[in-house]
Write a protein that holds these residues in place. Structure first.
Motif, PDB file in Angstrom:
ATOM      1  N   THR A 273     -39.900 -24.762  -3.817  1.00 24.41           N
ATOM      2  CA  THR A 273     -39.262 -25.651  -4.558  1.00 24.41           C
ATOM      3  C   THR A 273     -40.511 -26.415  -5.283  1.00 24.41           C
ATOM      4  O   THR A 273     -41.426 -26.992  -4.547  1.00 24.41           O
ATOM      5  CB  THR A 273     -38.433 -26.712  -3.426  1.00 24.41           C
ATOM      6  OG1 THR A 273     -37.548 -25.903  -2.652  1.00 24.41           O
ATOM      7  CG2 THR A 273     -37.865 -27.835  -4.279  1.00 24.41           C
TER       8      THR A 273
ATOM      9  N   GLU B 146     -31.729 -26.583  -2.320  1.00 26.56           N
ATOM     10  CA  GLU B 146     -31.743 -26.977  -3.868  1.00 26.56           C
ATOM     11  C   GLU B 146     -30.885 -26.749  -4.794  1.00 26.56           C
ATOM     12  O   GLU B 146     -30.717 -25.567  -4.894  1.00 26.56           O
ATOM     13  CB  GLU B 146     -33.333 -26.680  -4.252  1.00 26.56           C
ATOM     14  CG  GLU B 146     -33.540 -27.202  -5.539  1.00 26.56           C
ATOM     15  CD  GLU B 146     -34.664 -26.628  -6.172  1.00 26.56           C
ATOM     16  OE1 GLU B 146     -34.590 -26.902  -7.531  1.00 26.56           O
ATOM     17  OE2 GLU B 146     -35.260 -25.758  -5.721  1.00 26.56           O
TER      18      GLU B 146
ATOM     19  N   VAL C  84     -33.177 -23.122   0.765  1.00 29.01           N
ATOM     20  CA  VAL C  84     -34.661 -23.273   0.760  1.00 29.01           C
ATOM     21  C   VAL C  84     -35.008 -22.870   2.037  1.00 29.01           C
ATOM     22  O   VAL C  84     -36.008 -22.204   2.250  1.00 29.01           O
ATOM     23  CB  VAL C  84     -34.837 -24.619   0.263  1.00 29.01           C
ATOM     24  CG1 VAL C  84     -36.470 -24.927   0.397  1.00 29.01           C
ATOM     25  CG2 VAL C  84     -34.779 -24.913  -1.114  1.00 29.01           C
TER      26      VAL C  84
END
Length: 134
Positions: A78, A106, A111
């Protein structure tokens, strides 16, 4: 076999927390790598914070929970500026042992995912024992 307890913590309690990734949250900044993306220690911290939030309003007076075991798979990077959301759900209660499933996303992308175990303790006694030297 799950044993009934006298505290009000029951499976199904949930919490959701969001965090926007900053430079201070990157693997480079926290020392867990050399890339400018969300570091695994920060993913774990957010997931644990969600488990704490899930039970915060239901804890007996004078009690807290402490982490005892974590299993976390960090599945996708991320970048800085993106927002991640941690969701924790209390899935099992066995006396003082609390088990949570956690996911960090996300948008629609997962994630991280895993399981966090916490134990219900008397806050005062725990801090007192932690301060003793052996």
């Amino acid at each position: 076999m799950q044993e009934q307890s006298d505290h009000p913590l029951t499976p199904g309690l949930t919490a959701r927390l969001e965090m926007t990734v900053t430079d201070a949250d990157t693997a480079q900044a926290v020392g867990s790598g050399d890339v400018p993306v969300l570091g695994t220690p920060r993913v774990l911290a957010l997931a644990e914070a969600a488990t704490v939030a899930a039970t915060a309003r239901q804890l007996p007076a004078g009690s807290t929970t402490v982490g005892t075991r974590v299993e976390l798979r960090h599945l996708a990077p991320t970048p800085v500026g993106r927002t991640v959301t941690a969701q924790a759900r209390l899935t099992s209660v066995d006396r003082r042992r609390l088990v949570f499933t956690v996911t960090v996303t996300e948008g629609d992308q997962e994630v991280a995912a895993g399981e966090v175990e916490r134990v219900l303790v008397d806050r005062h006694r725990f801090v007192e024992r932690a301060g003793q030297t052996s």
